[in-house]
Design an enzyme around this catalytic site. Structure first.
Site, PDB file in Angstrom:
ATOM      1  CG  ASP A   1      -2.930  -0.713  -2.399  1.00  0.00           C
ATOM      2  OD1 ASP A   1      -3.016   0.447  -2.133  1.00  0.00           O
ATOM      3  OD2 ASP A   1      -3.485  -1.578  -1.918  1.00  0.00           O
TER       4      ASP A   1
ATOM      5  CG  ASP B   1      -6.117   0.353  -1.106  1.00  0.00           C
ATOM      6  OD1 ASP B   1      -5.321   1.357  -0.942  1.00  0.00           O
ATOM      7  OD2 ASP B   1      -6.378  -0.573  -0.170  1.00  0.00           O
TER       8      ASP B   1
ATOM      9  CG  ASP C   1      -2.532   3.842  -1.378  1.00  0.00           C
ATOM     10  OD1 ASP C   1      -3.137   3.565  -2.417  1.00  0.00           O
ATOM     11  OD2 ASP C   1      -2.616   3.255  -0.398  1.00  0.00           O
TER      12      ASP C   1
ATOM     13  CB  SER D   1      -1.063  -0.132   1.283  1.00  0.00           C
ATOM     14  OG  SER D   1      -1.968   0.883   1.005  1.00  0.00           O
TER      15      SER D   1
END
Length: 458
Positions: A247, A249, A245, A105
């Protein structure tokens, strides 16, 4: 197995420093074997979708997981660097038994993580993770006969499938024509798809954080470091800045003046718009205990309720399903819009805010400032022994602080889910009261922690 003895799975999958246990090739191999065995129910050919972000260590973990799943008899579909919500979507679209995202993340490149999704595109429950972890302790587990080994293949059109799904979340017949948008992809998983979505919807796009080299993911960019984005929004006189960010999400926005818009303001903006249009399921919005009291009061003024969960977008998602809510999120920027997906999706959330800007014909500085946050402060207290939260004096002090604040604020004291930390947070109408409350409680917890004996393992 209880949370106290769990070693691998945390609040969001498995995390760690790359090439060190548990984020090493051996653990990834065993996870593939165990998860493959766990999800191989029924006589059909079993399939797993594996995606990743742009970290260097993805080249190590992806083949290790692939080997584990193939050895457990699962066919593997590799999609390469794509956002976490794309993996959840493709898992359902391809009728796969399991989805895997390799990402840490918003963490730096040295870290990595593995998130698992069930066939419904939802993150696994605590119970499922504990069963898989127990299977990993067996030796060997889930290995099939040579004739039943799985196969691995690549899905070349995976980015296009996700791009079309994201565009479909934007109101039909509308476009982003006339808007200049700066998007920061954090050199992460959305470095190709995010600018493409915005451009195809008609926006003039200025992209940064789109040159991943395996080492620069989240480095001084993205949702946790929006400073450069804010500067560029002002320089280019853009209408909005979008920071994702690693990834993708998670989402943080920057208005045309260069001011950051956090997850609480995004929730307020979308909730008010959806409620007015009759698109909000019921009267509830789900957020975590960290969301500002100002958000709660704003929603109440609009006849809406804020339902709070413990920290973690997985718990937000679970509460949304329990209550039928279709909007939830975290102050940190995880936004879950269940009409369009099963997990946090920064790009979809950004499009919902852009839809509001189009409806209201207002700049982001006005449309996305729905309430004034109450002063809030968070202090982390580290401890080396037993948790001080069981101490009678600490409990009395917390209760006294709650009584003192009353309806003017609140106190939140909670242990970290990943480190030996006590998070001490307070918010109130007066900043002085916040400072006094946090400092006194943190000092007491720190002192009581130092007096407690070391924790005995075993």
């Amino acid at each position: 197995m209880t949370d106290a003895v769990r070693r691998l799975f945390g609040t969001d999958g498995i995390r760690g420093v790359a090439n060190r246990a548990p984020m090493d090739a051996l653990t990834a191999l065993r996870l593939g074997q165990a998860a493959g065995y766990f999800f191989s129910r029924g006589a059909h050919r079993h399939r797993v979708v594996i995606g990743k972000d742009t970290r260097l260590s993805g080249y190590m973990l992806e083949p290790a997981l692939t080997a584990g799943f193939v050895g457990a008899g699962m066919d593997v579909v590799l999609v390469g660097p794509l956002p976490t919500p794309a993996i959840a979507l493709l898992t359902r679209s391809l009728r796969a038994d399991l989805g895997v995202m390799i990402s840490a993340s918003h963490n730096p490149f040295e870290d990595n993580g593995i998130k698992l999704f069930g066939p419904d595109g939802l993150k696994l429950s605590d119970a499922q993770e504990m069963e898989i972890e127990a299977l990993m302790a067996q030796d060997p587990v889930g290995l099939v006969a040579p004739s039943r080994l799985g196969r691995a293949s690549r899905l070349d059109d995976a980015p296009g499938r996700y791009i079309e799904a994201v565009k479909a979340s934007f109101p039909k017949g509308r476009s982003l024509a006339g808007l200049r948008i700066v998007v920061d992809c954090a050199h992460g998983a959305a470095y190709k798809v995010a600018p493409t979505v915005l451009w195809e919807l008609g926006a003039e796009v200025v992209s940064i954080g789109v040159s991943p080299d395996g080492f620069n993911i989240n480095k001084e960019c993205g949702s946790t470091a929006p400073g450069r984005l804010a500067e560029l929004v002002r320089e280019r006189r853009a209408d909005l800045g979008i920071a994702l960010d690693g990834d993708a999400d998670r989402l943080v926005l920057v208005d045309e003046q260069g001011q950051v818009i956090d997850g609480d303001q995004i929730l307020a903006t979308v909730a008010e718009s959806w409620a007015a249009q009759g698109r909000l399921n019921g009267t509830s919005v789900v957020a975590t205990v960290m969301s500002n009291l100002g958000l709660e009061r704003f929603l109440e003024s609009r006849g809406l309720n804020l339902l709070r969960t413990k920290v973690g977008d997985r718990y937000v998602s679970e509460r949304m399903r329990e209550t039928g809510a279709n909007l939830g999120g975290e102050q940190s920027g995880h936004m879950i819009l269940s009409d369009f997906g099963t997990t946090g999706d920064g790009l979809v959330a950004a499009l919902q805010v852009l839809a509001v800007l189009g409806e209201q014909k207002q700049p982001a500085s006005e449309a996305c400032r729905r309430f004034t946050p109450l002063p809030q402060r968070l202090v982390n207290v580290r401890y080396n022994g037993l948790s001080p939260l069981g101490d009678a004096g600490v409990k009395e002090a917390i209760a006294a602080a709650e009584t003192r604040l009353g309806h003017r604020g609140r106190v939140l004291i909670r242990p970290s889910g990943t480190e030996p930390l006590i998070r001490v947070m307070a918010e109130a109408e007066e900043e002085g009261m916040v400072e006094e409350t946090v400092e006194s409680l943190a000092a007491l917890i720190r002192a009581r922690a130092a007096a407690l004996p070391m924790k005995v393992e075993g």
